[in-house]
Write an enzyme that holds these catalytic residues in place. Structure first.
Site, mmCIF file in Angstrom:
data_model
loop_
_atom_site.group_PDB
_atom_site.id
_atom_site.type_symbol
_atom_site.label_atom_id
_atom_site.label_comp_id
_atom_site.label_asym_id
_atom_site.label_seq_id
_atom_site.Cartn_x
_atom_site.Cartn_y
_atom_site.Cartn_z
ATOM 1 N N HIS A 1 0.825 -1.217 0.000
ATOM 2 C CA HIS A 1 0.000 0.000 0.000
ATOM 3 C C HIS A 1 0.853 1.259 0.000
ATOM 4 C CE1 HIS A 1 -3.734 -2.204 0.580
ATOM 5 N NE2 HIS A 1 -3.057 -2.976 1.408
ATOM 6 N N HIS B 1 -3.116 -12.448 1.367
ATOM 7 C CA HIS B 1 -2.504 -12.667 2.682
ATOM 8 C C HIS B 1 -3.169 -13.812 3.456
ATOM 9 C CE1 HIS B 1 -5.667 -9.836 3.819
ATOM 10 N NE2 HIS B 1 -4.965 -8.768 3.490
ATOM 11 N N ASP C 1 2.526 -6.050 2.267
ATOM 12 C CA ASP C 1 1.278 -5.411 2.697
ATOM 13 C C ASP C 1 1.590 -4.158 3.516
ATOM 14 O OD1 ASP C 1 -1.475 -5.079 2.860
ATOM 15 O OD2 ASP C 1 -1.690 -6.350 4.631
#
Length: 375
Positions: free
Chosen positions: A60, A210, A267
């Site tokens: 992100h 994930h 992530d």
């Protein structure tokens, strides 16, 4: 022509020494260091490991920037800093936000691609809004919606991975339609039963967002999405930070799936590489302390993991060889995206590689034969 000498070169099955790796924009191959042409530009690795460039399929943000900022400047920061973690290619990943905000982010990713100062932007990863409210994690419930093709159609050219909760689908044809546009459908943020997940996999879903995190757990009578992921031919992402997944569960995933069906991801959020303190993710306050990023209620909110640390962790936690650990961040994600020109140190592949020391500190990173990071 350039050549790296005095390196420990990580190949898929072994680590070799005493060779020179020659390259320009592509890798030429290995040769005797004493027989290099006189004009060769020599790079002395000084005993460092040399690995293919890492690929990060789910990130992100980092360094105070986030894909949802929707600006070329944010993506430039991410590209530059990803190179400092050994990454040569990444998928900026969106959040469950308004359609306008997601569209702005995807447009910025499209515009920034091809103009990166560091790691390549390989496309975009859409994590939400087609998710389950029960397993929304650190995403805002008010923006969750049903999967619709018209929502993503304007960005089909840039989307590489899309996450959805299969139990929320009103039309299973959405999955093969994505596949026909070469968009990888990933199951995640989901309360799916084993049977619901299996139907989605049969329809073309081939990836798990994930694994273990934000999904229906494994139970011996209700295997859930985790059970489907571990027993069916899908590729599973793992966040190997020792926080999101217990080391024993990492071992279980690697043993159940085999090396070829695991990809390491970070992530990571904008707080990554910034240290402790208050940050933000998807319009929500995030607090970073002791390596953990959480919302105010304690919900895990992405990570501050970097890819070189993920490789080091999986190497230790899952008791892998170093070539095996590196494969999960190089060859496997390259294969997942159909990138046949990278992922190993084979002749003819792009000269995308990174060097690191015994403590996994990144020393240099190269893209197409040009240094994009030097410590």
């Amino acid at each position: 022509m350039k050549a790296i000498i005095n390196g420990r070169f990580i190949l898929p099955q072994e680590i070799i020494e005493g060779q020179a790796l020659t390259f320009d924009e592509t890798l030429q191959g290995f040769s005797n260091p004493d027989q290099l042409p006189a004009h060769t530009h020599i790079i002395d690795a000084r005993g460092a490991y040399v690995a293919p460039g890492f690929l990060n399929l789910h990130i992100h943000g980092c360094g105070g920037s986030d894909a949802m900022d929707g600006t070329r400047e944010a993506l430039t920061t991410m590209s530059r800093l990803q190179a400092s973690t050994g990454v040569t290619g990444f998928l900026p990943t969106t959040m469950t936000c308004s359609q306008e905000a997601i569209g702005k982010a995807l447009s910025a990713i499209r515009e920034a691609r091809g103009h990166e100062p560091g790691a390549d932007i390989l496309g975009a990863n859409l994590e939400g809004p087609f998710i389950s409210e029960k397993y929304k994690g650190a995403q805002k419930a008010c923006h969750i919606r049903k999967a619709r093709w018209d929502f993503i159609e304007p960005y089909a050219d840039i989307l590489k991975i899309l996450t959805l909760a299969p139990e929320t689908l009103t039309d299973m044809e959405f999955i093969p339609r994505c596949c026909s546009h070469r968009i990888i459908v990933s199951l995640g943020h989901s309360d799916a039963t084993f049977e619901e997940a299996s139907r989605a996999i049969a329809a073309g879903a081939s990836h798990i967002t994930h694994l273990y995190n934000a999904m229906s757990p494994l139970h011996h009578r209700r295997p859930g999405l985790v059970g489907a992921a571990l027993t069916q031919p899908v590729t599973c992402e793992l966040i190997a930070d020792g926080i999101h997944i217990h080391p024993a569960a990492l071992c279980l995933a690697v043993r159940a799936k085999g090396l070829d069906k695991i990809v390491l991801i970070t992530d990571s959020m904008r707080a990554c590489l910034l240290g402790e303190g208050e940050s933000e993710l998807g319009g929500q306050k995030v607090f970073v302390k002791d390596g953990r990023a959480t919302l105010a209620d304690g919900t895990l909110a992405g990570s501050i993991l970097t890819m070189e640390k993920a490789v080091q962790n999986i190497w230790k936690f899952a008791h892998l060889t170093l070539p095996q650990a590196v494969q999960l961040a190089t060859l496997n994600p390259a294969r997942e995206l159909g990138l046949t020109d990278r992922g190993t140190l084979e002749p003819g592949k792009r000269a995308d590689f990174t060097m690191f020391d015994d403590d996994f500190h990144i020393l240099q990173t190269y893209k197409k034969g040009t240094c994009i990071f030097q410590k």
